[in-house]
Design a protein around this motif. Structure first.
Motif, short mmCIF file in Angstrom:
data_model
loop_
_atom_site.label_atom_id
_atom_site.label_comp_id
_atom_site.label_asym_id
_atom_site.label_seq_id
_atom_site.Cartn_x
_atom_site.Cartn_y
_atom_site.Cartn_z
N GLN A 1 32.53 -18.53 9.03
CA GLN A 1 33.14 -17.34 9.63
C GLN A 1 32.26 -16.66 10.68
O GLN A 1 32.65 -15.62 11.22
CB GLN A 1 33.49 -16.32 8.53
N ALA A 2 31.11 -17.23 10.98
CA ALA A 2 30.20 -16.56 11.92
C ALA A 2 30.85 -16.38 13.29
O ALA A 2 30.75 -15.30 13.89
CB ALA A 2 28.89 -17.35 12.06
N ASN A 3 31.54 -17.42 13.76
CA ASN A 3 32.15 -17.31 15.09
C ASN A 3 33.19 -16.21 15.19
O ASN A 3 33.09 -15.34 16.05
CB ASN A 3 32.72 -18.65 15.54
N VAL B 1 24.64 -9.18 19.35
CA VAL B 1 25.42 -9.77 18.25
C VAL B 1 24.73 -11.06 17.83
O VAL B 1 24.45 -11.91 18.67
CB VAL B 1 26.87 -10.01 18.69
N ARG B 2 24.40 -11.16 16.56
CA ARG B 2 23.68 -12.36 16.12
C ARG B 2 24.00 -12.70 14.67
O ARG B 2 24.38 -11.83 13.88
CB ARG B 2 22.18 -12.19 16.30
N ALA C 1 20.06 -21.81 2.33
CA ALA C 1 20.71 -23.11 2.34
C ALA C 1 21.00 -23.57 3.77
O ALA C 1 21.58 -24.64 3.97
CB ALA C 1 22.00 -23.07 1.52
N GLY C 2 20.60 -22.77 4.77
CA GLY C 2 20.83 -23.14 6.15
C GLY C 2 22.25 -22.85 6.63
O GLY C 2 22.67 -23.33 7.69
N LEU C 3 23.00 -22.06 5.86
CA LEU C 3 24.39 -21.75 6.23
C LEU C 3 24.47 -20.39 6.90
O LEU C 3 23.79 -19.44 6.49
CB LEU C 3 25.27 -21.74 4.97
N ASP C 4 25.33 -20.29 7.93
CA ASP C 4 25.59 -19.00 8.56
C ASP C 4 26.05 -18.03 7.48
O ASP C 4 27.01 -18.32 6.76
CB ASP C 4 26.71 -19.14 9.60
N ARG C 5 25.37 -16.89 7.34
CA ARG C 5 25.70 -16.04 6.19
C ARG C 5 25.87 -14.57 6.55
O ARG C 5 26.66 -13.87 5.91
CB ARG C 5 24.59 -16.19 5.11
N ILE C 6 25.14 -14.08 7.54
CA ILE C 6 25.32 -12.68 7.92
C ILE C 6 25.39 -12.59 9.44
O ILE C 6 24.75 -13.37 10.16
CB ILE C 6 24.22 -11.75 7.38
#
Ligand code: GLN
Length: 272
Positions: free
Chosen positions: A237-239, A253-254, A260-265
Motif C-alpha cells: 500500500q505504500a504507493n 513524502v517517504r 522484513a524489508g517490506l514497505d510498512r510506514i
C-alpha cells in the motif's frame, strides 16, 4: 505429580511456547524453569497449564493467553478488545520520534490507539510531549488507559471515529496511526493470531485503504504548519498512500521498510 518438563512435553507446543505458558501459570520468570524444570507441579497448576496449552493449540494468540505483550521495551496489557502490538509498529514510533527531534514540547495525536502502545511509548520517550489518543472502541480505550496508568504515561483520551473524536479546536505537530488496513476478504484475516483479534482493528471492510484515506484527508486541518504525519500500512500500500499524501500537498513524502524489508510506514510533512 508431574514435573514442569514433563508437562511441557505433554503440551504439544513448541518448547518456547510451553515454557512461556508454564512460567505464566507458575508465576515465575521463564528463566526460572531452566533450573527448576524437574520440580513437581501441583495438580491444580498442571491443569491450569494444560488448559492454556489446549487453547494455544486451538490457535489463541500467546499474548491473549498470558495477557500481555512487550512493545518498545514496555509490557502492555492486551485482551481480545485490542490488536496485539506488532514488532514492525515500533518503526512507526521510531520514525515519529525522529521527526520530532527539533520540536520543543511537541503535540502528538495517535488515531485508533487500541492498547495505547504507540501513544504511550511516545509519551514515555518524549516526556515534554503532549500526547492525545483516540479510539472508537470504549473497551479498547479502557485497556489503553490502564496501560498508561500502569506505565506512568499522561495522555489525553477521546472516544470516537478518527477526527470526529476530537474537540473542535487543537492542532498537532504530528499525527500517527496504525489503522485497519487489511482489505476485506484478505485470506490473512482467517489465519493465525488475526482470527482472534478485533476485526475492526484489522480491516476497514473495504479495499484496505479507506481508513488511511480518511486519516490523510482530515490531517491538514488538524496539523500545525510544518506538522507531519506517519501511518502504518500493508506491504503493498505504500504507493497509494504516497499518492494520497502528495495529492493532499504534503512534502518529503517517504516510505520506510520494516525489519522484513517490506514497505510498512509512509509519512510526509505539511509546508510551513
Ligand atoms: N499488521 C497487521 C497484520 O497484518 C495488521 C494491522 C492493521 O491492520 N493495522 O498482521
Amino acid at each position: 505429580m508431574r514435573s514442569a518438563d514433563e508437562l511441557a512435553r505433554m503440551s504439544g507446543l513448541s518448547r518456547l511456547e510451553a515454557r512461556m505458558l508454564l512460567a505464566y501459570t507458575l508465576g515465575r520468570p521463564a528463566a526460572w524453569l531452566l533450573a527448576h524444570g524437574d520440580e513437581p507441579v501441583s495438580p491444580e497448576l498442571a491443569d491450569a497449564f494444560l488448559s492454556l496449552a489446549a487453547r494455544r493449540r486451538q490457535g489463541e494468540p500467546m499474548a491473549y493467553l498470558v495477557g500481555e505483550r512487550e512493545f518498545m521495551g514496555h509490557a502492555f496489557v492486551v485482551t481480545p478488545a485490542v490488536l496485539i502490538p506488532r514488532p514492525e509498529t515500533e518503526l512507526l514510533v521510531e520514525a515519529a520520534m525522529q521527526s520530532l527531534t527539533n520540536v520543543k514540547s511537541p503535540s502528538i495525536l495517535d488515531l485508533g490507539t487500541g492498547s495505547g502502545a504507540i501513544a504511550i511509548s511516545l509519551a514515555l520517550a518524549l516526556p515534554d510531549a503532549r500526547v492525545t489518543a483516540t479510539d472508537i472502541s470504549a473497551d479498547a480505550l479502557a485497556i489503553a488507559q490502564s496501560n498508561a496508568q500502569r506505565l506512568g504515561a499522561r495522555i489525553q483520551w477521546w472516544q470516537g471515529s478518527w477526527y470526529t473524536a476530537l474537540p473542535a479546536e487543537g492542532r498537532f505537530d504530528l499525527i500517527v496511526s496504525n489503522p485497519p488496513y487489511v482489505r476485506s476478504g484478505d485470506p490473512h484475516l482467517a489465519q493465525g493470531d488475526l482470527r482472534f483479534e478485533p476485526v475492526s482493528a484489522l480491516t476497514d471492510g473495504d479495499d484496505g485503504l479507506s481508513a488511511l484515506r480518511q486519516i490523510v484527508s482530515g490531517a491538514a486541518t488538524h496539523l500545525n504548519p510544518g506538522g507531519g504525519i506517519w501511518m502504518e500500512h500493508g506491504f503493498d500500500q505504500a504507493n497509494p498512500v504516497r499518492v494520497m499524501l502528495t495529492d493532499a500537498g504534503y512534502n518529503h513524502v517517504r516510505t520506510m521498510v520494516d525489519l522484513a524489508g517490506l514497505d510498512r510506514i509512509t509519512g510526509g510533512t505539511l509546508s510551513l
